[in-house]
Design a protein around this motif. Sequence first.
Motif, PDB file in Angstrom:
ATOM      1  N   GLN A  97      13.704  54.893  11.847  1.00  0.00           N
ATOM      2  CA  GLN A  97      13.337  54.431  10.377  1.00  0.00           C
ATOM      3  C   GLN A  97      11.900  54.012  10.185  1.00  0.00           C
ATOM      4  O   GLN A  97      11.433  53.792   9.087  1.00  0.00           O
ATOM      5  CB  GLN A  97      14.148  53.214   9.866  1.00  0.00           C
ATOM      6  N   GLY A  98      11.166  53.702  11.316  1.00  0.00           N
ATOM      7  CA  GLY A  98       9.993  53.273  11.228  1.00  0.00           C
ATOM      8  C   GLY A  98       8.852  54.550  11.147  1.00  0.00           C
ATOM      9  O   GLY A  98       7.638  54.356  11.023  1.00  0.00           O
ATOM     10  N   MET A  99       9.145  55.638  11.140  1.00  0.00           N
ATOM     11  CA  MET A  99       8.293  56.659  11.241  1.00  0.00           C
ATOM     12  C   MET A  99       8.608  57.790   9.770  1.00  0.00           C
ATOM     13  O   MET A  99       9.866  57.823   9.289  1.00  0.00           O
ATOM     14  CB  MET A  99       8.266  57.589  12.444  1.00  0.00           C
ATOM     15  N   SER A 100       7.378  58.485   9.531  1.00  0.00           N
ATOM     16  CA  SER A 100       7.547  59.333   8.530  1.00  0.00           C
ATOM     17  C   SER A 100       8.580  60.552   8.756  1.00  0.00           C
ATOM     18  O   SER A 100       8.499  60.895  10.219  1.00  0.00           O
ATOM     19  CB  SER A 100       6.146  59.906   8.121  1.00  0.00           C
ATOM     20  N   LEU A 107       8.038  64.976  16.461  1.00  0.00           N
ATOM     21  CA  LEU A 107       8.427  64.530  17.684  1.00  0.00           C
ATOM     22  C   LEU A 107       9.660  65.237  18.155  1.00  0.00           C
ATOM     23  O   LEU A 107       9.569  65.614  19.606  1.00  0.00           O
ATOM     24  CB  LEU A 107       8.954  62.868  17.160  1.00  0.00           C
ATOM     25  N   PHE A 108      10.495  65.673  17.180  1.00  0.00           N
ATOM     26  CA  PHE A 108      11.554  66.343  17.889  1.00  0.00           C
ATOM     27  C   PHE A 108      11.144  67.600  18.496  1.00  0.00           C
ATOM     28  O   PHE A 108      11.556  68.143  19.604  1.00  0.00           O
ATOM     29  CB  PHE A 108      12.557  66.876  16.509  1.00  0.00           C
ATOM     30  N   ASP A 109      10.178  68.514  17.943  1.00  0.00           N
ATOM     31  CA  ASP A 109       9.552  69.865  18.622  1.00  0.00           C
ATOM     32  C   ASP A 109       9.095  69.476  19.805  1.00  0.00           C
ATOM     33  O   ASP A 109       9.329  70.061  20.910  1.00  0.00           O
ATOM     34  CB  ASP A 109       8.928  70.519  17.639  1.00  0.00           C
ATOM     35  N   LYS A 196       2.470  63.252  22.061  1.00  0.00           N
ATOM     36  CA  LYS A 196       1.363  63.456  21.094  1.00  0.00           C
ATOM     37  C   LYS A 196       1.856  63.226  19.590  1.00  0.00           C
ATOM     38  O   LYS A 196       0.859  62.767  18.953  1.00  0.00           O
ATOM     39  CB  LYS A 196       1.011  64.762  21.454  1.00  0.00           C
ATOM     40  N   ALA A 197       2.975  63.605  19.273  1.00  0.00           N
ATOM     41  CA  ALA A 197       3.366  63.650  17.800  1.00  0.00           C
ATOM     42  C   ALA A 197       3.156  62.327  17.173  1.00  0.00           C
ATOM     43  O   ALA A 197       3.019  62.285  15.936  1.00  0.00           O
ATOM     44  CB  ALA A 197       4.697  63.973  17.808  1.00  0.00           C
ATOM     45  N   LEU A 198       3.225  61.257  17.901  1.00  0.00           N
ATOM     46  CA  LEU A 198       3.049  59.831  17.484  1.00  0.00           C
ATOM     47  C   LEU A 198       1.948  59.251  17.831  1.00  0.00           C
ATOM     48  O   LEU A 198       1.421  58.154  17.808  1.00  0.00           O
ATOM     49  CB  LEU A 198       4.182  59.024  17.594  1.00  0.00           C
ATOM     50  N   ASN A 199       0.840  60.078  18.551  1.00  0.00           N
ATOM     51  CA  ASN A 199      -0.540  59.640  19.044  1.00  0.00           C
ATOM     52  C   ASN A 199      -0.174  58.653  20.059  1.00  0.00           C
ATOM     53  O   ASN A 199      -1.110  57.804  20.153  1.00  0.00           O
ATOM     54  CB  ASN A 199      -1.374  59.148  17.835  1.00  0.00           C
ATOM     55  N   LEU A 200       0.885  58.777  20.701  1.00  0.00           N
ATOM     56  CA  LEU A 200       1.165  57.708  21.893  1.00  0.00           C
ATOM     57  C   LEU A 200       1.051  58.530  23.518  1.00  0.00           C
ATOM     58  O   LEU A 200       1.382  57.695  24.169  1.00  0.00           O
ATOM     59  CB  LEU A 200       2.485  57.268  21.729  1.00  0.00           C
ATOM     60  N   ASP A 201       0.283  59.631  23.590  1.00  0.00           N
ATOM     61  CA  ASP A 201       0.128  60.343  24.623  1.00  0.00           C
ATOM     62  C   ASP A 201      -0.665  59.538  25.612  1.00  0.00           C
ATOM     63  O   ASP A 201      -0.872  60.053  26.650  1.00  0.00           O
ATOM     64  CB  ASP A 201      -0.281  61.762  24.464  1.00  0.00           C
TER      65      ASP A 201
END
Length: 268
Positions: A97-100, A107-109, A196-201
């Motif tokens: 719920q906190g992400m677009s 993120l799923f892919d 990477k999808a959330l720039n958390l890599d």
Amino acid sequence: MLLKDHVVLITGAGSGLGLGVAQYCKAQGAAVIVTDIATDKIQSLASEFDEQDLLLSCDVTKIADLERCKDAIVQKYARLDAVIGAQGVFDGNLPIQGMSTQHLDQLFDELFNINVKGYLLTAHIFADLLKQSQGALVLTTSTAAYAADGGGAVYTATKGAIRSLIQQLAFEFAPEIRVNGVAPAAIGNSQLKGPKALNLDHQKQSDIPKDAFLNLFQSISLLQELPNAEDYGALYAFLASKQNKVMTGQTLVADQGLLNRAVLTQSH
Ligand SMILES: NC(=O)c1ccc[n+]([C@@H]2O[C@H](COP(=O)([O-])OP(=O)(O)OC[C@H]3O[C@@H](n4cnc5c(N)ncnc54)[C@H](O)[C@@H]3O)[C@@H](O)[C@H]2O)c1
């Protein structure tokens, strides 16, 4: 020596669980093929393995990489007795719920590609070699597949998928190949990355201060030690070995007693 005369491939073995398991398998007599997408990690491991082993860069989401790895194995050993899958990426334990919606889509892919498709492609490509050797496939799931809050929704779904994949592949690959899994709870020396999808890599599990991680883990688990990767080695080595004549389609839940408590009290 559980793995004397065994040739064992480990994917995602550049650090953490896969590396600890590879070292354990080697100590049990196996020739190990240590692979990872991170070329720098593979290069840094040269002194830890020897000429009977192979160190290869391999992205398990790329068919060409897996085929190249298979060719190298056939050329060097002309056989393969076990494949251990250990790669993975985390989702940062973030609520969706906190992400677009766009971030969720990406993120799923990313996570399903590495955490699920990578295991499936690996199983498919090496199945003929494992069949010839009456070998074993051992996949890594997580306690996240058994109870909430071991990760966010996407990571948890990937680990649930692996739990089911173990059952289905055991069915499809029987009787020649035994397929089992291990579900760890926590790994003290993990470098598990964010997506990477959330720039958390750039974030790794090893960034969490050891004491904070240990305190959290001790507050919820029965066994009071935070296991290191090597501590899971014996489970993987047994499942990868010809000694396992009795299990297929199962996952060993290596949870330090985490899932044994329905209700938390102050102390135990
Ligand atoms: N860290 C934990 O507490 C924990 C708990 C339960 C389960 N697990 C699972 O254990 C497994 C190992 O994780 P870890 O904690 O040792 O983390 P880690 O990051 O130390 O090891 C995972 C390795 O996978 C590699 N990798 C990532 N994408 C890849 C790809 N496409 N192809 C090949 N290799 C790739 C990484 O480079 C890394 O070296 C993962 O499946 C993880 O989900 C970890």
